[in-house]
Design a protein around this motif. Structure first.
Motif, PDB file in Angstrom:
ATOM      1  N   ASN B  57       0.792  -1.221   0.000  1.00 18.24           N
ATOM      2  CA  ASN B  57       0.000   0.000   0.000  1.00 18.24           C
ATOM      3  C   ASN B  57       0.833   1.283   0.000  1.00 18.24           C
ATOM      4  O   ASN B  57       0.410   2.318  -0.484  1.00 18.24           O
ATOM      5  N   TRP B  58       2.067   1.227   0.546  1.00 21.11           N
ATOM      6  CA  TRP B  58       2.873   2.436   0.696  1.00 21.11           C
ATOM      7  C   TRP B  58       4.074   2.516  -0.239  1.00 21.11           C
ATOM      8  O   TRP B  58       4.814   3.501  -0.219  1.00 21.11           O
ATOM      9  N   ILE B  59       4.277   1.492  -1.068  1.00 20.04           N
ATOM     10  CA  ILE B  59       5.482   1.492  -1.898  1.00 20.04           C
ATOM     11  C   ILE B  59       5.545   2.730  -2.796  1.00 20.04           C
ATOM     12  O   ILE B  59       6.563   3.415  -2.866  1.00 20.04           O
ATOM     13  N   THR B  60       4.427   3.064  -3.427  1.00 21.06           N
ATOM     14  CA  THR B  60       4.453   4.203  -4.358  1.00 21.06           C
ATOM     15  C   THR B  60       4.519   5.540  -3.621  1.00 21.06           C
ATOM     16  O   THR B  60       4.754   6.572  -4.234  1.00 21.06           O
ATOM     17  N   ARG B  61       4.278   5.510  -2.309  1.00 15.41           N
ATOM     18  CA  ARG B  61       4.262   6.785  -1.573  1.00 15.41           C
ATOM     19  C   ARG B  61       5.382   6.876  -0.544  1.00 15.41           C
ATOM     20  O   ARG B  61       5.330   7.697   0.368  1.00 15.41           O
ATOM     21  N   ALA B  62       6.384   5.994  -0.666  1.00 12.46           N
ATOM     22  CA  ALA B  62       7.523   6.069   0.261  1.00 12.46           C
ATOM     23  C   ALA B  62       8.149   7.447   0.150  1.00 12.46           C
ATOM     24  O   ALA B  62       8.176   8.024  -0.929  1.00 12.46           O
ATOM     25  N   PRO B  63       8.627   7.998   1.274  1.00 17.14           N
ATOM     26  CA  PRO B  63       9.073   9.409   1.249  1.00 17.14           C
ATOM     27  C   PRO B  63      10.344   9.675   0.432  1.00 17.14           C
ATOM     28  O   PRO B  63      10.593  10.797   0.045  1.00 17.14           O
ATOM     29  N   ASN B  64      11.149   8.651   0.197  1.00 21.35           N
ATOM     30  CA  ASN B  64      12.324   8.879  -0.666  1.00 21.35           C
ATOM     31  C   ASN B  64      12.741   7.551  -1.301  1.00 21.35           C
ATOM     32  O   ASN B  64      12.190   6.485  -0.977  1.00 21.35           O
ATOM     33  N   LEU B  65      13.739   7.635  -2.176  1.00 23.30           N
ATOM     34  CA  LEU B  65      14.113   6.457  -2.951  1.00 23.30           C
ATOM     35  C   LEU B  65      14.690   5.360  -2.059  1.00 23.30           C
ATOM     36  O   LEU B  65      14.440   4.170  -2.263  1.00 23.30           O
ATOM     37  N   ARG B  66      15.466   5.740  -1.041  1.00 20.96           N
ATOM     38  CA  ARG B  66      16.051   4.741  -0.139  1.00 20.96           C
ATOM     39  C   ARG B  66      14.942   3.946   0.565  1.00 20.96           C
ATOM     40  O   ARG B  66      14.942   2.723   0.581  1.00 20.96           O
ATOM     41  N   ARG B  67      13.990   4.689   1.109  1.00 22.78           N
ATOM     42  CA  ARG B  67      12.891   4.014   1.814  1.00 22.78           C
ATOM     43  C   ARG B  67      12.102   3.116   0.849  1.00 22.78           C
ATOM     44  O   ARG B  67      11.629   2.051   1.223  1.00 22.78           O
ATOM     45  N   LYS B  68      11.956   3.602  -0.365  1.00 21.77           N
ATOM     46  CA  LYS B  68      11.185   2.837  -1.353  1.00 21.77           C
ATOM     47  C   LYS B  68      11.904   1.543  -1.709  1.00 21.77           C
ATOM     48  O   LYS B  68      11.292   0.472  -1.768  1.00 21.77           O
ATOM     49  N   ALA B  69      13.222   1.645  -1.933  1.00 24.24           N
ATOM     50  CA  ALA B  69      14.000   0.446  -2.290  1.00 24.24           C
ATOM     51  C   ALA B  69      13.935  -0.572  -1.141  1.00 24.24           C
ATOM     52  O   ALA B  69      13.777  -1.770  -1.366  1.00 24.24           O
ATOM     53  N   VAL B  70      14.059  -0.078   0.085  1.00 23.65           N
ATOM     54  CA  VAL B  70      14.038  -0.958   1.253  1.00 23.65           C
ATOM     55  C   VAL B  70      12.672  -1.628   1.391  1.00 23.65           C
ATOM     56  O   VAL B  70      12.576  -2.844   1.609  1.00 23.65           O
ATOM     57  N   LEU B  71      11.618  -0.831   1.233  1.00 22.26           N
ATOM     58  CA  LEU B  71      10.271  -1.387   1.392  1.00 22.26           C
ATOM     59  C   LEU B  71       9.985  -2.440   0.319  1.00 22.26           C
ATOM     60  O   LEU B  71       9.403  -3.493   0.603  1.00 22.26           O
ATOM     61  N   LEU B  72      10.431  -2.144  -0.908  1.00 22.82           N
ATOM     62  CA  LEU B  72      10.264  -3.117  -1.994  1.00 22.82           C
ATOM     63  C   LEU B  72      10.969  -4.428  -1.655  1.00 22.82           C
ATOM     64  O   LEU B  72      10.411  -5.514  -1.824  1.00 22.82           O
ATOM     65  N   ALA B  73      12.207  -4.303  -1.151  1.00 23.42           N
ATOM     66  CA  ALA B  73      12.985  -5.495  -0.812  1.00 23.42           C
ATOM     67  C   ALA B  73      12.303  -6.280   0.292  1.00 23.42           C
ATOM     68  O   ALA B  73      12.275  -7.513   0.286  1.00 23.42           O
TER      69      ALA B  73
END
Lengths: 95, 315
Positions: B57-73
């Motif tokens: 639910n939050w992958i597309t709205r992660a606050p920055n690229l680092r957080r997004k990469a981590v959440l995806l992983a």
């Protein structure tokens, strides 16, 4: 088009050069190539491997655990196959 | 081959368990042991798979690229965990597709925690910290479970979960050390997730119908209440360290027990969510069903491609 269930594959990974492939688990895939791609994603997300083997599970022949006693029994009585069976006198080294 | 009566087989089986020997797929096992494991492992697998939804639910709205990469992983790991576990269940003779269909039909259970919504970014932190923290607490003893394939899957899962917990704690810590608004966001999220996290360990021992037998079979190595207490004792100081307050007025250190006493859990809420009436139960099942239906063409295409490749290799 067929909606048949993908077969089950057993996955073996060589973690580094010099070590043998080791069974890590299984997965479903449409064919062997896809099984390798899937194994990459499922079992080596943290660089756990440098080589993958996949074998369709139905092709594995396994010994029957109920017959394990009879199967392995012949080795039980052959303690002389182990070096500890032999007495080496004090003073003898490099043996 | 030895011809043993059922009772003798059961005695030999229990003796193996008592001697801490592992049970492997082709070994003889009581039907109930097999059934219990299939139920537990498939519920565990479903929890990993459904667990992807609140975070996805939050992958597309992660606050920055680092957080997004981590959440995806992290979410990808959860998918992997689900796959290890479905495979482990298959070694017991369970039908994988049927297992998944049971989930999609709303018959199979999964961890009730995933029926709560993730309404703020702080929830990504709290889930990692508390939900994955509680999951680790549950899963570490399962690495010593008597059933080999389950134990081995758990070793792999536990290694990966500790990254999940740390990334979550990092998110919460950053928010707690941020602006007053950010800190409030972290506290509000903790307030919502604390009690459901404690419920993750399941009913009190006195009311847990499977515990005694599962302990005897060493499928389970510690009871629900023991694990819950451990979780509270470990987590409370972590919250204090980052300046957040555990939402429990009855929480206090018990000098005698060298443990925290904590307030009563709302078991009515737990039962209600388990029975399918939590805030997101219907949404979660609908998402899983859609995933299966919408993925049909992919599975068909993979079969068609495999056939084509086979034909090409043959010619």
């Amino acid at each position: 088009m067929s909606n048949k269930e993908w077969p089950l594959w057993e996955v073996f990974i060589r973690s580094k050069q010099g070590l043998s492939h080791k069974h890590v688990g299984s997965l479903r895939a449409a064919d062997a190539e896809m099984a390798i791609d899937n194994a990459r994603d499922v079992y080596t997300r943290r660089s756990e491997g440098i080589s993958i083997w996949v074998v369709e599970s139905k092709l594995v022949t396994a010994s029957d655990p109920r017959e394990a006693d009879a199967l392995f029994d012949p080795a039980d009585s052959k303690v002389y196959r182990h070096p500890t069976f032999y007495d080496v006198p004090d003073g003898i080294s490099h043996m | 081959m030895k011809n043993l009566s059922l009772e003798e087989k059961e005695r030999e089986f229990q003796a193996k368990i008592d001697a801490d020997q592992k049970i492997e797929p082709n070994d003889w096992m009581p039907d109930e042991y097999r059934k219990t494991l299939i139920r537990q492992i498939s519920q565990h697998a479903h929890s990993e798979i459904v667990g992807m939804l609140p975070e996805g639910n939050w992958i597309t709205r992660a606050p920055n690229l680092r957080r997004k990469a981590v959440l995806l992983a992290k979410v990808q790991d959860e998918a992997g965990h689900g796959l290890y576990l479905y495979s482990a269940a298959e070694t017991l003779g369970s039908d994988r597709e049927k297992t998944i269909d049971d989930l999609n039909a709303g018959i199979a259970k999964y961890s009730s925690i995933f029926n709560y919504p993730t309404v703020t970014w702080a929830d990504m932190g709290t889930i990692g910290w508390l939900v994955d923290g509680a999951a680790i607490m549950n899963q570490v003893p399962l690495c010593r479970c008597s059933y080999g394939p389950y134990a081995r899957a758990m070793v792999r899962v536990c290694k990966e979960e500790s990254f999940h917990q740390r990334q979550g704690f990092e998110i919460v810590m950053k928010l707690a050390q941020g602006t007053p608004e950010q800190k409030a966001l972290a506290q509000e999220s903790l307030n919502r997730w604390w009690w459901p996290a404690l419920m993750m360990f399941g009913p009190n021992d006195a009311n847990s119908k499977h515990t005694a037998q599962s302990m005897k079979w060493k499928i389970k190595r510690e009871t629900n209440d023991e694990l819950r207490q451990k979780f509270v004792d470990i987590t409370v100081p972590q919250a204090e360290m980052i300046g957040l307050t555990i939402p429990d007025a009855d929480l206090k250190w018990n000098e005698e027990r060298q443990s925290y006493d904590f307030g009563a859990i709302n078991w009515d809420e737990f039962m209600n969510v388990v029975q399918g009436n939590g805030p997101c139960n219907k949404e979660r099942i609908a998402a899983r069903r859609e995933a299966k239906e919408n993925g049909l063409w992919v599975r068909e295409a993979a079969n068609a491609f495999a056939e084509k490749r086979k034909a090409r290799q043959a010619s």
